[in-house]
Structure formats: C-alpha cells, structure tokens
Write a protein that holds these residues in place. Structure first.
Motif, PDB file in Angstrom:
ATOM      1  N   PHE A  31      -4.597  -1.007  24.581  1.00 23.15           N
ATOM      2  CA  PHE A  31      -3.682  -1.519  23.566  1.00 23.15           C
ATOM      3  C   PHE A  31      -4.337  -1.322  22.203  1.00 23.15           C
ATOM      4  CE2 PHE A  31      -0.104  -4.193  22.396  1.00 23.15           C
ATOM      5  CZ  PHE A  31      -0.493  -4.722  21.180  1.00 23.15           C
ATOM      6  N   MET A  32      -3.619  -0.662  21.300  1.00 27.32           N
ATOM      7  CA  MET A  32      -4.187  -0.391  19.981  1.00 27.32           C
ATOM      8  C   MET A  32      -3.160  -0.644  18.897  1.00 27.32           C
ATOM      9  SD  MET A  32      -6.477   3.031  20.684  1.00 27.32           S
ATOM     10  CE  MET A  32      -7.320   2.907  19.089  1.00 27.32           C
ATOM     11  N   GLY A  33      -3.638  -0.715  17.678  1.00 25.92           N
ATOM     12  CA  GLY A  33      -2.719  -0.914  16.576  1.00 25.92           C
ATOM     13  C   GLY A  33      -3.426  -0.890  15.238  1.00 25.92           C
ATOM     14  N   TRP A  34      -2.651  -1.166  14.205  1.00 22.06           N
ATOM     15  CA  TRP A  34      -3.167  -1.218  12.848  1.00 22.06           C
ATOM     16  C   TRP A  34      -2.760  -2.533  12.202  1.00 22.06           C
ATOM     17  CZ3 TRP A  34      -6.349   2.300  10.576  1.00 22.06           C
ATOM     18  CH2 TRP A  34      -6.488   3.536  11.206  1.00 22.06           C
ATOM     19  N   TYR A  35      -3.722  -3.117  11.505  1.00 18.21           N
ATOM     20  CA  TYR A  35      -3.485  -4.281  10.667  1.00 18.21           C
ATOM     21  C   TYR A  35      -3.843  -3.890   9.238  1.00 18.21           C
ATOM     22  CZ  TYR A  35      -3.069  -7.568  14.602  1.00 18.21           C
ATOM     23  OH  TYR A  35      -2.664  -8.263  15.716  1.00 18.21           O
ATOM     24  N   ARG A  36      -3.426  -4.709   8.304  1.00 25.95           N
ATOM     25  CA  ARG A  36      -3.819  -4.460   6.911  1.00 25.95           C
ATOM     26  C   ARG A  36      -4.055  -5.790   6.193  1.00 25.95           C
ATOM     27  NH1 ARG A  36       1.927  -2.052   4.526  1.00 25.95           N
ATOM     28  NH2 ARG A  36       3.127  -4.010   4.641  1.00 25.95           N
ATOM     29  N   GLN A  37      -4.873  -5.700   5.168  1.00 27.93           N
ATOM     30  CA  GLN A  37      -5.175  -6.885   4.378  1.00 27.93           C
ATOM     31  C   GLN A  37      -5.271  -6.507   2.916  1.00 27.93           C
ATOM     32  OE1 GLN A  37      -8.660  -9.065   5.616  1.00 27.93           O
ATOM     33  NE2 GLN A  37      -7.918 -10.940   4.657  1.00 27.93           N
ATOM     34  N   ALA A  38      -4.377  -7.078   2.126  1.00 29.24           N
ATOM     35  CA  ALA A  38      -4.405  -6.883   0.682  1.00 29.24           C
ATOM     36  C   ALA A  38      -5.201  -8.018   0.040  1.00 29.24           C
ATOM     37  CB  ALA A  38      -2.981  -6.855   0.137  1.00 29.24           C
ATOM     38  N   PRO A  39      -5.739  -7.792  -1.145  1.00 28.45           N
ATOM     39  CA  PRO A  39      -6.527  -8.846  -1.815  1.00 28.45           C
ATOM     40  C   PRO A  39      -5.731 -10.134  -1.947  1.00 28.45           C
ATOM     41  CG  PRO A  39      -6.802  -6.755  -2.941  1.00 28.45           C
ATOM     42  CD  PRO A  39      -5.724  -6.539  -1.921  1.00 28.45           C
ATOM     43  N   GLY A  40      -6.342 -11.231  -1.529  1.00 25.68           N
ATOM     44  CA  GLY A  40      -5.702 -12.536  -1.638  1.00 25.68           C
ATOM     45  C   GLY A  40      -4.714 -12.846  -0.534  1.00 25.68           C
ATOM     46  N   ASN A  41      -4.521 -11.895   0.378  1.00 23.18           N
ATOM     47  CA  ASN A  41      -3.554 -12.088   1.471  1.00 23.18           C
ATOM     48  C   ASN A  41      -4.266 -12.168   2.808  1.00 23.18           C
ATOM     49  OD1 ASN A  41      -1.609 -11.870  -0.478  1.00 23.18           O
ATOM     50  ND2 ASN A  41      -0.797  -9.911   0.236  1.00 23.18           N
ATOM     51  N   GLN A  42      -3.562 -12.746   3.769  1.00 16.73           N
ATOM     52  CA  GLN A  42      -4.090 -12.751   5.135  1.00 16.73           C
ATOM     53  C   GLN A  42      -3.886 -11.375   5.766  1.00 16.73           C
ATOM     54  OE1 GLN A  42      -2.105 -15.989   7.171  1.00 16.73           O
ATOM     55  NE2 GLN A  42      -3.687 -17.448   6.557  1.00 16.73           N
ATOM     56  N   ARG A  43      -4.692 -11.101   6.759  1.00 10.82           N
ATOM     57  CA  ARG A  43      -4.535  -9.855   7.492  1.00 10.82           C
ATOM     58  C   ARG A  43      -3.232  -9.920   8.279  1.00 10.82           C
ATOM     59  NH1 ARG A  43      -9.682  -7.356  10.566  1.00 10.82           N
ATOM     60  NH2 ARG A  43     -10.483  -7.814   8.482  1.00 10.82           N
ATOM     61  N   LEU A  78      -1.324   6.725  12.569  1.00 13.33           N
ATOM     62  CA  LEU A  78      -0.302   5.986  11.832  1.00 13.33           C
ATOM     63  C   LEU A  78       0.187   6.874  10.699  1.00 13.33           C
ATOM     64  CD1 LEU A  78       1.223   3.284  11.544  1.00 13.33           C
ATOM     65  CD2 LEU A  78      -0.517   2.619   9.858  1.00 13.33           C
ATOM     66  N   GLN A  79       1.377   7.420  10.870  1.00 15.29           N
ATOM     67  CA  GLN A  79       1.991   8.240   9.836  1.00 15.29           C
ATOM     68  C   GLN A  79       2.742   7.305   8.893  1.00 15.29           C
ATOM     69  OE1 GLN A  79       1.952  11.728   9.271  1.00 15.29           O
ATOM     70  NE2 GLN A  79       2.900  11.074   7.352  1.00 15.29           N
ATOM     71  N   MET A  80       2.366   7.327   7.626  1.00 15.81           N
ATOM     72  CA  MET A  80       2.970   6.438   6.640  1.00 15.81           C
ATOM     73  C   MET A  80       3.724   7.264   5.615  1.00 15.81           C
ATOM     74  SD  MET A  80      -0.165   3.710   6.152  1.00 15.81           S
ATOM     75  CE  MET A  80      -1.231   4.906   5.358  1.00 15.81           C
ATOM     76  N   ASN A  81       5.024   7.083   5.559  1.00 21.89           N
ATOM     77  CA  ASN A  81       5.877   7.808   4.631  1.00 21.89           C
ATOM     78  C   ASN A  81       6.531   6.845   3.646  1.00 21.89           C
ATOM     79  OD1 ASN A  81       5.390  10.239   6.098  1.00 21.89           O
ATOM     80  ND2 ASN A  81       7.035   9.699   7.528  1.00 21.89           N
ATOM     81  N   SER A  82       7.059   7.398   2.578  1.00 20.61           N
ATOM     82  CA  SER A  82       7.752   6.596   1.557  1.00 20.61           C
ATOM     83  C   SER A  82       6.916   5.390   1.148  1.00 20.61           C
ATOM     84  CB  SER A  82       9.109   6.141   2.090  1.00 20.61           C
ATOM     85  OG  SER A  82       9.918   7.249   2.442  1.00 20.61           O
ATOM     86  N   LEU A  83       5.662   5.650   0.872  1.00 17.74           N
ATOM     87  CA  LEU A  83       4.738   4.556   0.577  1.00 17.74           C
ATOM     88  C   LEU A  83       5.109   3.846  -0.714  1.00 17.74           C
ATOM     89  CD1 LEU A  83       1.496   6.275   1.781  1.00 17.74           C
ATOM     90  CD2 LEU A  83       2.270   4.019   2.528  1.00 17.74           C
ATOM     91  N   LYS A  84       4.859   2.540  -0.708  1.00 14.08           N
ATOM     92  CA  LYS A  84       5.171   1.677  -1.843  1.00 14.08           C
ATOM     93  C   LYS A  84       3.897   1.012  -2.349  1.00 14.08           C
ATOM     94  CE  LYS A  84       9.584   0.474   0.348  1.00 14.08           C
ATOM     95  NZ  LYS A  84      10.431  -0.651   0.840  1.00 14.08           N
ATOM     96  N   PRO A  85       3.873   0.600  -3.597  1.00 14.42           N
ATOM     97  CA  PRO A  85       2.673  -0.101  -4.098  1.00 14.42           C
ATOM     98  C   PRO A  85       2.296  -1.308  -3.247  1.00 14.42           C
ATOM     99  CG  PRO A  85       4.069   0.537  -5.925  1.00 14.42           C
ATOM    100  CD  PRO A  85       4.839   0.867  -4.681  1.00 14.42           C
ATOM    101  N   GLU A  86       3.270  -1.967  -2.671  1.00 13.61           N
ATOM    102  CA  GLU A  86       2.966  -3.146  -1.847  1.00 13.61           C
ATOM    103  C   GLU A  86       2.332  -2.788  -0.500  1.00 13.61           C
ATOM    104  OE1 GLU A  86       5.880  -2.382  -3.318  1.00 13.61           O
ATOM    105  OE2 GLU A  86       7.599  -2.966  -2.058  1.00 13.61           O
ATOM    106  N   ASP A  87       2.246  -1.489  -0.193  1.00 12.71           N
ATOM    107  CA  ASP A  87       1.522  -1.056   1.002  1.00 12.71           C
ATOM    108  C   ASP A  87       0.024  -0.955   0.743  1.00 12.71           C
ATOM    109  OD1 ASP A  87       4.236   1.193   1.631  1.00 12.71           O
ATOM    110  OD2 ASP A  87       3.829  -0.696   2.680  1.00 12.71           O
ATOM    111  N   THR A  88      -0.380  -1.119  -0.488  1.00 15.60           N
ATOM    112  CA  THR A  88      -1.794  -1.052  -0.836  1.00 15.60           C
ATOM    113  C   THR A  88      -2.568  -2.149  -0.121  1.00 15.60           C
ATOM    114  OG1 THR A  88      -1.373  -0.074  -3.005  1.00 15.60           O
ATOM    115  CG2 THR A  88      -3.458  -1.253  -2.715  1.00 15.60           C
ATOM    116  N   ALA A  89      -3.616  -1.743   0.605  1.00 18.93           N
ATOM    117  CA  ALA A  89      -4.403  -2.690   1.379  1.00 18.93           C
ATOM    118  C   ALA A  89      -5.544  -1.933   2.056  1.00 18.93           C
ATOM    119  CB  ALA A  89      -3.548  -3.375   2.443  1.00 18.93           C
ATOM    120  N   VAL A  90      -6.443  -2.688   2.651  1.00 25.31           N
ATOM    121  CA  VAL A  90      -7.399  -2.109   3.586  1.00 25.31           C
ATOM    122  C   VAL A  90      -6.742  -2.150   4.965  1.00 25.31           C
ATOM    123  CG1 VAL A  90      -9.680  -2.265   4.632  1.00 25.31           C
ATOM    124  CG2 VAL A  90      -9.370  -2.859   2.218  1.00 25.31           C
ATOM    125  N   TYR A  91      -6.698  -1.005   5.601  1.00 24.85           N
ATOM    126  CA  TYR A  91      -6.072  -0.882   6.913  1.00 24.85           C
ATOM    127  C   TYR A  91      -7.163  -0.870   7.982  1.00 24.85           C
ATOM    128  CZ  TYR A  91      -1.501  -0.053   4.890  1.00 24.85           C
ATOM    129  OH  TYR A  91      -0.308  -0.205   4.222  1.00 24.85           O
TER     130      TYR A  91
END
Length: 113
Positions: A31-43, A78-91
């Motif tokens: 089982f695998m996946g991706w998480y992300r964490q932006a500054p000041g936010n939870q993962r 993880l193919q990421m398309n139509s990226l938005k500024p709110e996608d900014t994070a550590v993945y």
C-alpha cells in the motif's frame, strides 16, 4: 524495513505539470501513497493506491492528479496537472508494509509565477 526514494519535485508555473516518483526498496505490491504538508498546515493525504491498484484522492486534486504504479520497478508515480499555488507543499511518499508505516524524505513542489 522499507526505504522510499522520492524524486520529481520542483518549481512550476500555475497550470503546469509535474510528475513525482517514489521507489520502494521491497518487491511485491504494498500500500503506497502521497501526502503533502504546506507551511503552517497539517500533513494531508493526497492520493493512495492499494495493493490491487485501487486509487483514492483528496477532493481538491480529483481530476487533476493521477496515481499509478509499476510493479516491476516497485515504483509509484503521481502525475500532477493543472497545478495551483495552493498545491505548493512538501510531498511525502508513504507506504504500509507488514503493519508498519514508512515515509520518504519529502520533495518540495512549488507552484508560482
């Protein structure tokens, strides 16, 4: 012990695309996946893929992100398309094997003009 090696992060303009890779050190489907964490936010969980290939996505990325796996290479993508500024994070790549949870070192994704 599972080691996860991530690659593919970087800087991209809004509307652009990036592809993240995560290679696992074990053979066989886990089982695998991706998480992300932006500054000041939870993962937060972004996308997961089960051992039999079923995928799930957080609502905010549905229709834009696609998660797939190569069982020969023990790698998920993880193919990421139509990226938005709110996608900014550590993945972070995430895996579960034998009841234990493993994390990659993280890769920065920045979406900015």
């Amino acid at each position: 012990q599972v080691q996860l090696v991530e690659s593919g992060g970087g800087l991209v303009q809004p509307g652009g695309s990036l592809k993240l890779s995560c290679a696992a050190s074990v053979s066989g489907n886990i089982f695998m996946g991706w998480y992300r964490q932006a500054p000041g936010n939870q993962r937060e969980r972004v996308a997961t893929i089960s051992r039999d290939g079923n995928t799930r996505y957080v609502d905010s990325v549905k229709g834009r992100f696609g998660l797939s796996r190569d069982n020969v290479k023990n790698t998920v993508y993880l193919q990421m398309n139509s990226l938005k500024p709110e996608d900014t994070a550590v993945y972070y790549c995430h895996a579960i094997d034998g009841g234990r949870v493993y994390w990659g070192q993280g890769t920065q994704v920045t979406v900015s003009s």
